[in-house]
Design an enzyme around this catalytic site. Structure first.
Site, PDB file in Angstrom:
ATOM      1  N   ASP A  50       0.584  -1.634   0.359  1.00  0.00           N
ATOM      2  CA  ASP A  50      -0.577  -0.008   0.268  1.00  0.00           C
ATOM      3  C   ASP A  50       0.774   1.465  -0.110  1.00  0.00           C
ATOM      4  O   ASP A  50       2.268   1.081   0.674  1.00  0.00           O
ATOM      5  CB  ASP A  50      -0.480  -0.056   1.252  1.00  0.00           C
ATOM      6  CG  ASP A  50      -1.980   0.831   1.750  1.00  0.00           C
ATOM      7  OD1 ASP A  50      -2.164   1.511   0.212  1.00  0.00           O
ATOM      8  OD2 ASP A  50      -1.804   1.294   2.637  1.00  0.00           O
TER       9      ASP A  50
ATOM     10  N   GLU B 172      -4.958  19.174   3.452  1.00  0.00           N
ATOM     11  CA  GLU B 172      -5.714  20.602   3.686  1.00  0.00           C
ATOM     12  C   GLU B 172      -4.909  21.606   4.738  1.00  0.00           C
ATOM     13  O   GLU B 172      -5.550  22.292   4.860  1.00  0.00           O
ATOM     14  CB  GLU B 172      -7.282  19.734   3.505  1.00  0.00           C
ATOM     15  CG  GLU B 172      -7.841  19.490   2.645  1.00  0.00           C
ATOM     16  CD  GLU B 172      -9.282  20.150   2.571  1.00  0.00           C
ATOM     17  OE1 GLU B 172     -10.299  19.572   3.472  1.00  0.00           O
ATOM     18  OE2 GLU B 172      -9.756  20.686   1.126  1.00  0.00           O
TER      19      GLU B 172
ATOM     20  N   LYS C 227     -10.498  24.535  -5.689  1.00  0.00           N
ATOM     21  CA  LYS C 227      -8.897  24.078  -5.838  1.00  0.00           C
ATOM     22  C   LYS C 227      -9.159  22.597  -6.357  1.00  0.00           C
ATOM     23  O   LYS C 227     -10.169  22.293  -6.278  1.00  0.00           O
ATOM     24  CB  LYS C 227      -8.141  24.145  -4.418  1.00  0.00           C
ATOM     25  CG  LYS C 227      -8.754  23.591  -3.610  1.00  0.00           C
ATOM     26  CD  LYS C 227      -7.394  23.602  -2.513  1.00  0.00           C
ATOM     27  CE  LYS C 227      -7.912  22.581  -1.225  1.00  0.00           C
ATOM     28  NZ  LYS C 227      -7.976  22.950  -0.239  1.00  0.00           N
TER      29      LYS C 227
ATOM     30  N   GLY D 252      -4.932   3.869  -3.473  1.00  0.00           N
ATOM     31  CA  GLY D 252      -6.088   4.150  -3.635  1.00  0.00           C
ATOM     32  C   GLY D 252      -6.754   5.980  -3.815  1.00  0.00           C
ATOM     33  O   GLY D 252      -7.109   6.662  -4.085  1.00  0.00           O
ATOM     34  N   ASP D 253      -4.934   5.935  -3.558  1.00  0.00           N
ATOM     35  CA  ASP D 253      -4.851   7.492  -4.133  1.00  0.00           C
ATOM     36  C   ASP D 253      -4.704   8.153  -5.757  1.00  0.00           C
ATOM     37  O   ASP D 253      -4.992   7.142  -6.429  1.00  0.00           O
ATOM     38  CB  ASP D 253      -2.936   8.104  -3.640  1.00  0.00           C
ATOM     39  CG  ASP D 253      -3.329   9.168  -3.028  1.00  0.00           C
ATOM     40  OD1 ASP D 253      -3.899  10.143  -2.394  1.00  0.00           O
ATOM     41  OD2 ASP D 253      -2.111   9.042  -1.893  1.00  0.00           O
TER      42      ASP D 253
ATOM     43  N   LYS E  97      -7.806  -4.426  -4.224  1.00  0.00           N
ATOM     44  CA  LYS E  97      -6.854  -4.630  -4.060  1.00  0.00           C
ATOM     45  C   LYS E  97      -6.381  -6.200  -3.954  1.00  0.00           C
ATOM     46  O   LYS E  97      -5.065  -7.198  -4.573  1.00  0.00           O
ATOM     47  CB  LYS E  97      -6.471  -4.187  -3.057  1.00  0.00           C
ATOM     48  CG  LYS E  97      -5.966  -2.883  -3.135  1.00  0.00           C
ATOM     49  CD  LYS E  97      -5.249  -2.014  -1.924  1.00  0.00           C
ATOM     50  CE  LYS E  97      -5.369  -0.594  -2.109  1.00  0.00           C
ATOM     51  NZ  LYS E  97      -4.281   0.045  -0.032  1.00  0.00           N
TER      52      LYS E  97
ATOM     53  N   ASN F 169      -8.617  -0.855   4.626  1.00  0.00           N
ATOM     54  CA  ASN F 169      -8.897  -0.665   3.338  1.00  0.00           C
ATOM     55  C   ASN F 169      -7.944  -1.460   2.835  1.00  0.00           C
ATOM     56  O   ASN F 169      -7.769  -2.273   1.694  1.00  0.00           O
ATOM     57  CB  ASN F 169      -9.081   1.039   2.782  1.00  0.00           C
ATOM     58  CG  ASN F 169      -7.886   1.744   3.355  1.00  0.00           C
ATOM     59  OD1 ASN F 169      -6.413   1.262   3.990  1.00  0.00           O
ATOM     60  ND2 ASN F 169      -7.524   2.142   1.677  1.00  0.00           N
ATOM     61  N   ASP F 170      -6.525  -2.315   3.792  1.00  0.00           N
ATOM     62  CA  ASP F 170      -5.711  -3.289   3.428  1.00  0.00           C
ATOM     63  C   ASP F 170      -6.229  -4.604   3.551  1.00  0.00           C
ATOM     64  O   ASP F 170      -5.461  -5.788   2.830  1.00  0.00           O
ATOM     65  CB  ASP F 170      -4.444  -2.630   3.464  1.00  0.00           C
ATOM     66  CG  ASP F 170      -4.462  -1.231   3.248  1.00  0.00           C
ATOM     67  OD1 ASP F 170      -4.201  -1.653   1.701  1.00  0.00           O
ATOM     68  OD2 ASP F 170      -3.437  -0.519   3.662  1.00  0.00           O
TER      69      ASP F 170
END
Length: 886
Positions: A219, A341, A407, A517-518, A604, A627-628
């Site tokens: 990941d 952010e 943005k 996931g990026d 994945k 998520n992994d």
């Protein structure tokens, strides 16, 4: 559940979702306004209302529904979106909440996103099962041969079963016991290793798997990177500011804000006049300081960040005390749904424009001179993976100007902003440095424009069909000809020693895939900065494909490239796997590195299963978030990292480490030695059974194929336990090279993937050794024995025990003091037990010199040739590790 009411004044609250999507930051959720407005909590039960919700889905980032209250006049309809809902397995971080539950049990998002774990069996165990089957066939064949040679006389089937029992030592029953104890020992060694503190072995059955890995799937966020963002660069088109020139921005802000303040305090009557005149005049090129000011203000306003203050003292203090505490800088922390952010807002604070307060409807900024600017939030458009941008419409309370700030990623924003010649080039430059880029833009709106927009927007939000499309269309009507303000670059810091670790694993022959996931740009720049893709290599970015034809063309384009890393997005991957699964996997497996971005948890796991099916090689998955988990459970060997994203991955994994850099040692040192030790141990246990069965076979055939046992009772029990168990088991401590050498030459790991330490070839060699030694021991004893049959048993058994002990010594590569203790202890036990075994042995005979020389002679004949052969082999074709250790 749908969020109806909260104890917080603002009508909103924060939840933590790290166990659901692996993100550590808090998410803002908003209560349904018509229930939040009710005067008291009890009124919830007196109203007549209903909720419409869509059917349960996998996607954790979307929800559509409506809330209708019927007993008011006219009926109130409110649209429900993702921000009005709270998922199961999330934690409320502020206040208390009342809601109406819509999904339970199997319908909840967290359950729908999990997969059932499988039982993991190591490759070594599977190989040993095959060998055990072969031994079983050998046992049956041998018994049948014996009965045949007897001539099937009398009740032959009874003899057959007697032979089966006599030769049953061929099947290594003690193998499982020894191996399981060995695995426990490896686990203990891994946990006790001081170089990798905090490592936990949760699955004791597969430590040898760590030595057979070919594919490593990792990941990105939190595993390779720390998930800590630092603001690095601000670019305004003509001028660029780096970390060392931030003080210039600070000075320019100070100047521009002190000017505006002095103008305002000068004379209120005339201060409005110049502004009107200025706005109607043709656009003059702005000065740098005003552009810096605009850019910083945009960054400080266009976000989803909320400053949170730790309450001090008792809750029931006066308003004054509360206001007093509000603005102490050291007490403020920022919460947002993405760490980028927070990094941006912390940067605006460092240059002097501080976000001090925010609720659902307003935001307050503090200028360098201490003045408070209040902005009313009219609309916010959250970031989604489709739109790749977020926007906010604010009204400045002092001037009543309405501005739309936005943005987002450069891909999404380049079509929205006015024409310019520098954006694309600068984005490329920043991405090459490994920075995450965001483009910031704005557009001024008149009151009429805004009113018109608001009506259409509310209309779209209430529709039940295609709501997302309709809302997006309305928002897009605003996103035209926006004024480009600046480009920001934020760096995601890598974990310690990621580069050397990846380098080492690559040298060890592992192919590394990064599944994240990026977004594509971020994934590519992290792959470069972590040296997952080496500097000299090209990367082939797989274009987004949607149909079979496009996928075919792209695969052909990719096939022409050699030795280049592949970068592909989740959607394109789905299309390729749907139509060209075999071709795609074949091509991807030839790549030195593969990066898959925008992958969901289930996707994945799917990639892991594909690699297992198509290559048949062992895979290892590494991750740190909830998520992994699916990927970790699907892989042959799962490693979890205890990160910022909670402990879900490390609890679901087979091995849990505290840092990514420990993985190198875990595989190259512990994985390698566990596999080699288990291979030696298991073959030795088989040899131990085969040698005694050979002796039994020789004995039976000499004595007219009688089904009579050679050794009885305690001798057989003692042989497999007290006399030989400790030395054989001490092979668990054996090592061919020192850990430092294994770390220095990771290439040694490559040899293991071929599985040569335990193969049919090595197995047959051990079988031949067993037959040779068993034959020598038995024939030697028969040749040298005198009148008494008891003497045969004594001589051959003593020689057998000595042979076993010497064979262990022959197999050992590096001596450990415990091994020597085990050898001596076993020998001591045997000698001591001779006194008690008078029913098997003729004790006076054992004391004689003849007994001693006969035993010695037989033992030397059975072991010396093997020692000579081993010596010659090491001289003529030494294994790779011995070249290093010499």
């Amino acid at each position: 559940m749908v969020f109806l009411r909260t104890s917080e004044k603002a009508g909103s609250c924060f939840i933590r979702t790290d166990q659901l999507d692996g993100e550590t930051d808090w998410k803002l959720k908003v209560a349904v306004s018509c229930t939040q407005r009710l005067p008291a909590l009890g009124d919830l039960f007196s109203i007549n209302a209903y909720v419409y919700a869509q059917k349960p889905q996998l996607d954790i980032h979307s929800f559509e529904g409506t809330f209708t209250r019927e007993d008011s006049d006219p009926p109130i309809h409110e649209s429900l979106s993702i921000e009005n809902t709270l998922w199961a397995s999330t934690v409320v971080a502020s206040g208390t909440i009342i809601g109406v539950v819509i999904y339970t049990g199997k319908e909840t998002r967290s359950v729908m996103n999990t997969s059932n774990p499988k039982n993991k069996v190591g490759l070594l165990d599977l190989e040993l099962n095959q060998l055990t089957k072969a031994l079983f066939l050998a046992l049956v064949a041998l018994s049948v041969v014996m009965v045949t040679l007897q001539g099937f006389s009398g009740p032959w089937y009874r003899s057959l079963f007697r032979f089966l029992l006599l030769f049953s030592y061929i099947i290594p029953i003690s193998l499982r016991v020894n191996l399981d104890m060995g695995k426990a020992a490896y686990g203990w060694m891994i946990m006790k290793d001081e170089n990798i503190p905090g490592t936990v072995v949760r699955t004791s059955t597969i430590p040898e798997e760590l030595g057979r890995l070919v594919y490593l799937l990792t990941d990105k966020t939190g595993t390779l990177t720390r998930n800590e963002m630092v603001f690095k660069r601000l670019h305004l088109g003509t001028v660029s500011y780096g970390t060392d020139t931030m003080d210039e921005i600070q000075n320019q802000l100070m100047n521009s804000y002190s000017q505006t303040q002095s103008q305002a305090s000068g004379n209120n009557a005339s201060s409005t006049l110049p502004r009107k005149a200025q706005s109607s005049a043709p656009k003059v090129r702005k000065s740098v300081s005003s552009r810096v000011n605009e850019a910083v203000k945009a960054v400080a306003l266009c976000h989803n960040v909320t400053p949170v203050y730790e309450a001090r003292g008792a809750a029931g203090e006066t308003e004054f005390a509360e206001a007093d505490q509000d603005f102490s800088d050291d007490n403020r922390t920022y919460q947002a749904s993405s760490p980028d952010e927070v990094a941006l807002v912390q940067w605006t604070e460092s240059v002097g424009l501080t976000l001090v307060n925010r609720d659902l409807t307003s935001m307050q900024l503090r200028t360098p001179s201490g003045q408070i600017l209040t902005y009313c939030i009219l609309q916010t458009f959250p970031f989604t993976s489709e739109s790749k941008r977020m926007g906010v419409i604010v009204r400045d309370e002092s001037t009543a100007e309405i501005t739309f700030y936005m943005k987002g990623a450069d891909v999404a924003m380049s079509t929205v902003v006015q024409y310019n010649d520098w954006l694309e080039e600068e984005c490329g430059n920043m991405a090459r440095e490994g920075l995450r880029t965001l483009v910031v833009a704005k557009r001024a709106l008149t009151d009429e424009q805004y009113q018109d927009f608001e009506n259409r927007y509310n209309q779209a939000k209430l529709s039940i069909h295609d709501r997302t499309l309709k809302v997006a269309a309305v928002v897009e009507s605003l996103e035209r000809e926006m004024e480009l303000l600046c480009l920001t670059g934020v760096e995601d810091q890598l974990q310690t020693d990621v580069r050397p670790t990846l380098e080492m694993l690559r040298n060890a022959g592992l192919k590394i895939w990064m599944l994240t996931g990026d977004k594509l740009e971020t994934a590519t720049c992290i792959a470069k900065s972590s040296h997952l893709v080496s500097r000299t290599q090209d990367t082939h970015v797989f274009r987004p494909v949607t149909s079979r034809g496009e996928a075919h063309l792209e695969l052909n384009a990719f096939r022409r490239k050699h030795d280049c890393a592949l970068v592909i997005s989740g959607d394109s991957l789905e299309v390729c796997l749907k139509y060209y699964e075999h071709e795609f996997v074949e091509l991807a497996c030839q790549c030195p590195a593969v990066v898959c971005c925008r992958c969901g948890p289930t996707q994945k796991a799917h990639i892991v299963k594909l690699l297992q099916q198509h290559t048949g090689r062992r895979t290892c998955a590494i991750g740190d978030g909830g998520n992994d988990v699916s990927m970790i459970q699907a892989a042959d060997c799962g490693i979890g990292i205890e990160g910022k994203e909670g402990r879900q991955a490390s609890l679901a994994a087979d091995f849990s480490v505290s840092q990514f850099k420990h993985i190198g040692r875990l595989l190259v040192v512990h994985g390698r030695s566990s596999y080699k030790r288990s291979a030696a141990l298991s073959q030795f246990v088989m040899h131990r059974g085969l040698i005694i069965s050979t002796m039994q076979a020789v004995f039976s055939s000499v004595f007219y194929f009688a089904s009579v046992p050679l050794y009885q009772g305690f001798l057989m029990v003692g042989y497999a336990t007290v006399y030989t168990m400790f030395p054989v088991f001490s092979l668990v401590l054996d090592q061919d090279v020192k850990p430092e050498m294994a770390m220095l030459y990771p290439e040694l790991y490559k040899d293991l993937t071929k599985g040569r330490s335990l193969s049919c070839k090595t197995f047959l060699v051990w079988v031949l050794i067993s037959i040779y030694q068993g034959g020598i021991l038995m024939f030697g004893a028969l040749v040298l024995f005198e009148s008494e049959f008891v003497h045969v048993v004594a001589i051959s058994f003593t020689a057998l025990v000595l042979t076993e002990l010497l064979m262990v010594a022959l197999t050992v590569r590096t001596w450990h003091w415990l091994m020597a203790v085990a050898e001596l202890l076993s020998l001591g036990c045997y000698v001591a037990s001779l006194a008690f075994l008078n029913q098997y042995f003729d004790v006076p005979f054992i004391m004689t010199v003849t007994f001693v020389w006969k035993v010695s002679a037989i033992t030397v004949v059975s072991c010396l040739p093997l020692y000579v052969l081993k010596y010659l082999k090491r001289k003529l074709s030494p294994p790779s590790y011995s070249k290093l250790s010499s």
